[in-house]
Design an enzyme around this catalytic site. Sequence first.
Site, mmCIF file in Angstrom:
data_model
loop_
_atom_site.group_PDB
_atom_site.id
_atom_site.type_symbol
_atom_site.label_atom_id
_atom_site.label_comp_id
_atom_site.label_asym_id
_atom_site.label_seq_id
_atom_site.Cartn_x
_atom_site.Cartn_y
_atom_site.Cartn_z
ATOM 1 N N GLY A 14 0.688 -1.659 -4.113
ATOM 2 C CA GLY A 14 0.597 -0.326 -3.506
ATOM 3 C C GLY A 14 -0.706 -0.105 -2.754
ATOM 4 N N CYS A 131 -8.033 12.579 -6.682
ATOM 5 C CA CYS A 131 -8.970 12.156 -5.629
ATOM 6 C C CYS A 131 -9.863 13.296 -5.131
ATOM 7 C CB CYS A 131 -8.195 11.547 -4.462
ATOM 8 S SG CYS A 131 -6.755 12.508 -3.990
ATOM 9 N N GLN A 158 -7.048 17.013 3.520
ATOM 10 C CA GLN A 158 -6.785 15.736 2.856
ATOM 11 C C GLN A 158 -5.990 14.755 3.719
ATOM 12 O OE1 GLN A 158 -6.448 18.088 -1.369
ATOM 13 N NE2 GLN A 158 -5.645 16.001 -1.363
ATOM 14 N N ARG A 232 -3.019 19.234 3.690
ATOM 15 C CA ARG A 232 -2.861 17.887 4.244
ATOM 16 C C ARG A 232 -3.090 17.975 5.745
ATOM 17 N NH1 ARG A 232 -2.843 13.717 1.016
ATOM 18 N NH2 ARG A 232 -1.115 14.503 -0.222
ATOM 19 N N HIS A 239 -10.850 12.238 2.415
ATOM 20 C CA HIS A 239 -10.652 13.679 2.248
ATOM 21 C C HIS A 239 -11.957 14.396 2.597
ATOM 22 C CE1 HIS A 239 -6.918 12.754 0.478
ATOM 23 N NE2 HIS A 239 -7.153 13.009 -0.801
HETATM 24 P P1 A2P Z 1 6.512 -1.970 -5.733
HETATM 25 O O1 A2P Z 1 5.763 -2.320 -4.500
HETATM 26 O O2 A2P Z 1 7.127 -3.153 -6.398
HETATM 27 O O3 A2P Z 1 7.461 -0.808 -5.578
HETATM 28 P P2 A2P Z 1 2.244 3.356 -3.441
HETATM 29 O O4 A2P Z 1 1.681 4.528 -4.191
HETATM 30 O O5 A2P Z 1 1.325 2.830 -2.418
HETATM 31 O O6 A2P Z 1 3.618 3.621 -2.929
HETATM 32 O O7 A2P Z 1 2.363 2.150 -4.550
HETATM 33 C C1 A2P Z 1 3.031 2.280 -5.761
HETATM 34 C C2 A2P Z 1 2.817 1.031 -6.590
HETATM 35 O O8 A2P Z 1 3.438 1.237 -7.857
HETATM 36 C C3 A2P Z 1 3.469 -0.221 -6.006
HETATM 37 O O9 A2P Z 1 2.713 -1.351 -6.341
HETATM 38 C C4 A2P Z 1 4.811 -0.231 -6.727
HETATM 39 O O10 A2P Z 1 5.405 -1.503 -6.820
HETATM 40 C C5 A2P Z 1 4.379 0.194 -8.110
HETATM 41 N N1 A2P Z 1 5.516 0.720 -8.891
HETATM 42 C C6 A2P Z 1 6.328 1.745 -8.575
HETATM 43 N N2 A2P Z 1 7.263 1.905 -9.540
HETATM 44 C C7 A2P Z 1 7.021 0.970 -10.486
HETATM 45 C C8 A2P Z 1 7.615 0.609 -11.720
HETATM 46 N N3 A2P Z 1 8.663 1.270 -12.197
HETATM 47 N N4 A2P Z 1 7.093 -0.425 -12.412
HETATM 48 C C9 A2P Z 1 6.025 -1.099 -11.930
HETATM 49 N N5 A2P Z 1 5.416 -0.806 -10.770
HETATM 50 C C10 A2P Z 1 5.896 0.201 -10.052
#
Ligand code: A2P
Length: 330
Positions: A14, A131, A158, A232, A239
């Site tokens: 993410g 944040c 933000q 936003r 921010h």
């Molecule tokens: P994935 O890329 O496999 O969906 P962001 O906030 O930038 O969207 O990132 C969210 C992060 O949280 C990503 O790495 C996402 O993985 C991970 N994530 C979301 N849901 C789950 C879950 N149920 N189990 C593990 N990781 C998760």
Amino acid sequence: MNRKPNVAVVGATGVVGSTFLKVLEDRDFPFENIYMMASAKSAGSTVTFKGKEYVVEELTEHSFDKPIDIALFSAGGSTSEKYAPIAAAHGVTVVDNSSQWRMDPEVPLVVPEVNPADIQWNKGIIANPNCSTIQAMVVLKPLHEKYKIKRVIYSTYQAVSGSGVKGINDLKEGLKGNDLCQAYPHPIAGNCLPHIDSFLDNGYTKEEMKMINETHKILGDDTIKVTATTVRVPVFDSHSESINIEFETPFELEDVRKALADFPGIVVVDDPKNNVYPLAREAAGKDEVFVGRIRRDFSVENGINLWVVADNIRKGAATNAVQIAELLIK
Ligand code: A2P
């Protein structure tokens, strides 16, 4: 700890998770083994850390069966709700970036420059604040100590990176003339949306209530009167916040300036006659909190106005979490 810790990064694919990796690398965080975890969707993909490729594992109930000391979580509230207690039960210390555990009385909420001692009473989960709250706390702390804060008014501007990939895409596409509304109910390009997170019955958004409640918890003082409007804006990174503060005691502007400049993690950028003040684009990629437009609020007895800018993904999320991890291994 007399050996290097084993670390897990949960949400490694993410926006915040990948910044965890950058910050761990920039600060040369010591580790023995590091595990990258995300959802089933990303399992088997790779992320690069310190020049090496790591395969992403699916986060499951068994992910913490292996010896892990510290887990940095940024995978959303429901993932933290389910998996942080599982990790903690395995002896892992979780530093959680979601809002899931922040107001739990059993969970410390920590900004390392402000309330580092609170990590000592953790029971396996330490929460990373919101944040917008983090950057405000760094600035409020030295002033609260010196002049006792009576009331604070936050008005935030933000960045879209706080909404993850969807927010960034909405602005990128919007700037090309394609109004995309994946992260927000209205186009963000050319707009200011007075709406961050969902609305509550009291008319505030959850983001606004986070700033209010987290301020009390981190400063350990419920008597401070706090209100907030969070907005936003079409900015990618960092921010910006207008912070209006009323103190109990009188102050000299020069002393305020010095108290801020002397506090760790703050850079005073304040030469308005030469057009010098904190800017989102200049704060992006940095770990400090930038403060300027330091001026008296003439409308009240002991009032001041500040303009406070920080990279919301670094100090507002990843850097703060890694600093907490640094305290843990100290
Ligand atoms: P994935 O890329 O496999 O969906 P962001 O906030 O930038 O969207 O990132 C969210 C992060 O949280 C990503 O790495 C996402 O993985 C991970 N994530 C979301 N849901 C789950 C879950 N149920 N189990 C593990 N990781 C998760």
